[in-house]
Scaffold this motif. Structure first.
Motif, short mmCIF file in Angstrom:
data_model
loop_
_atom_site.label_atom_id
_atom_site.label_comp_id
_atom_site.label_asym_id
_atom_site.label_seq_id
_atom_site.Cartn_x
_atom_site.Cartn_y
_atom_site.Cartn_z
N ILE A 155 0.85 -1.19 0.00
CA ILE A 155 0.00 0.00 0.00
C ILE A 155 0.89 1.25 0.00
O ILE A 155 1.82 1.37 0.79
N GLY A 156 0.59 2.15 -0.90
CA GLY A 156 1.37 3.37 -1.05
C GLY A 156 2.38 3.32 -2.19
O GLY A 156 2.88 4.37 -2.62
N MET A 157 2.69 2.12 -2.68
CA MET A 157 3.58 2.01 -3.83
C MET A 157 2.95 2.70 -5.03
O MET A 157 1.74 2.59 -5.25
N SER A 158 3.74 3.38 -5.84
CA SER A 158 3.19 4.06 -7.00
C SER A 158 4.23 4.12 -8.11
O SER A 158 5.44 3.96 -7.87
N GLY A 159 3.73 4.38 -9.32
CA GLY A 159 4.61 4.54 -10.46
C GLY A 159 5.08 3.23 -11.06
O GLY A 159 4.99 2.18 -10.45
N ARG A 160 5.57 3.35 -12.30
CA ARG A 160 6.12 2.21 -13.03
C ARG A 160 7.40 2.64 -13.73
O ARG A 160 7.49 3.78 -14.19
N PRO A 161 8.39 1.73 -13.81
CA PRO A 161 8.41 0.38 -13.25
C PRO A 161 8.56 0.41 -11.74
O PRO A 161 9.01 1.40 -11.16
N ASN A 162 8.16 -0.69 -11.10
CA ASN A 162 8.29 -0.82 -9.65
C ASN A 162 8.72 -2.26 -9.36
O ASN A 162 8.94 -3.05 -10.29
N ARG A 163 8.86 -2.61 -8.10
CA ARG A 163 9.38 -3.94 -7.79
C ARG A 163 8.46 -5.05 -8.27
O ARG A 163 8.92 -6.16 -8.58
N ILE A 164 7.15 -4.77 -8.34
CA ILE A 164 6.20 -5.77 -8.82
C ILE A 164 6.36 -6.00 -10.31
O ILE A 164 6.49 -7.14 -10.79
N ARG A 187 10.58 -12.60 -15.44
CA ARG A 187 10.14 -13.94 -15.86
C ARG A 187 9.47 -13.94 -17.22
O ARG A 187 9.47 -14.96 -17.91
N HIS A 188 8.85 -12.80 -17.62
CA HIS A 188 8.00 -12.82 -18.80
C HIS A 188 8.35 -11.78 -19.86
O HIS A 188 7.68 -11.73 -20.89
N GLY A 189 9.36 -10.96 -19.63
CA GLY A 189 9.77 -10.03 -20.68
C GLY A 189 9.62 -8.57 -20.29
O GLY A 189 8.74 -8.20 -19.50
N ASP A 190 10.48 -7.73 -20.86
CA ASP A 190 10.53 -6.32 -20.49
C ASP A 190 9.27 -5.54 -20.86
O ASP A 190 9.06 -4.43 -20.35
N GLU A 191 8.42 -6.09 -21.73
CA GLU A 191 7.18 -5.38 -22.07
C GLU A 191 6.26 -5.20 -20.87
O GLU A 191 5.36 -4.36 -20.89
N PHE A 192 6.50 -5.97 -19.83
CA PHE A 192 5.66 -5.86 -18.63
C PHE A 192 6.15 -4.79 -17.65
O PHE A 192 5.46 -4.50 -16.67
N LEU A 193 7.30 -4.20 -17.88
CA LEU A 193 7.82 -3.20 -16.96
C LEU A 193 6.88 -2.00 -16.81
O LEU A 193 6.73 -1.46 -15.71
N GLU A 194 6.26 -1.60 -17.91
CA GLU A 194 5.40 -0.42 -17.89
C GLU A 194 3.93 -0.77 -18.11
O GLU A 194 3.10 0.12 -18.30
N ALA A 195 3.59 -2.06 -18.05
CA ALA A 195 2.21 -2.49 -18.32
C ALA A 195 1.32 -2.29 -17.10
O ALA A 195 1.80 -2.05 -15.98
#
Length: 235
Positions: free
Chosen positions: A14-23, A30-38
């Motif tokens: 809770i409180g995490m914001s912005g992308r990319p983030n640790r999630i 595991r699935h590719g850099d296209e998910f960094l900003e998804a």
């Protein structure tokens, strides 16, 4: 595996914001850099499941970032509950709740996902959701935008079911400490007319019927296996 551990991981974010983030970084690893900003609402559910030891039950078909596929995973294993008001009243903390902003309740139209933290009155739930305003926040949602929820088969953490199996059936004329427990729970649910006197009297019966009606079970005034979970539900 437990709902409590799943919720504990969600609360840490809770409180995490912005992308990319640790999630998104972990998912992308595991699935590719296209998910960094998804969009990361379901990536967050995947992250919480993996970090809480609940991956097998929360992710029945593996990691998910696309919400309709995740909801369909629950449907295929018989653990999907459509988003009607009656179904929502039966939701539990730890359920994975899916949203359709157009209110069609169709799995293929799902837009967003979160986790149920608390079940509230009025067919509402308090949730923890990621990617809501590009942040992880608590929200309160009602049945109008909920397409449905998946119920993970948490093991050993469903404290409500464990408790209910040990509790007696109670009705008018009964007395004792379990009746006092019922009365205390009723008082906590905005029934100040009830007195903790240990006697299942007419006032207690009337309050039980009111709670049963709210919870969507038969309003017979008897506290049994369908009514104890409503009384014990966390608000």
């Amino acid at each position: 595996m437990s709902a409590a551990r799943m919720l504990s991981e969600a609360r840490k974010c809770i409180g995490m914001s912005g992308r990319p983030n640790r999630i998104t970084r972990e998912y992308a690893s595991r699935h590719g850099d296209e998910f960094l900003e998804a969009s990361w609402c379901d990536m967050a559910v995947t992250y919480w499941a993996r970090h809480s030891g609940n991956a097998a039950t929360v992710l029945p078909a593996g990691d998910r970032a696309y919400t309709p596929w995740h909801a369909e995973d629950f449907r295929k294993i018989g653990r999907w509950h459509a988003g009607t008001t009656a179904q929502l009243r039966a939701a539990r903390p730890g359920d994975i709740v899916f949203f359709d902003w157009d209110a069609t309740n169709r799995i293929d139209a799902i837009d967003h996902v979160g986790i149920v933290e608390k079940v509230l009155s009025g067919a509402r739930v308090q949730t923890i959701e990621a990617n809501t305003g590009d942040a992880c926040r608590r929200r309160v949602r009602d049945a109008s935008v909920i397409a449905g929820y998946g119920r993970p088969a948490y093991g050993g953490g469903d404290w409500t079911e464990e408790i209910v199996r040990k509790l007696p059936q109670l009705g008018k004329g009964d007395s004792g400490e379990h009746v006092e427990s019922v009365q205390g729970l009723l008082m906590a649910r905005s029934h100040p007319e009830v007195t903790m006197n240990g006697r299942f009297d007419a006032t207690t019966e009337a309050a039980v019927k009111a709670v049963q009606k709210w919870g969507g079970v038969t309003a017979d005034g008897v506290v049994g296996p369908k009514t104890w979970p409503i009384l014990l539900r966390v608000h």
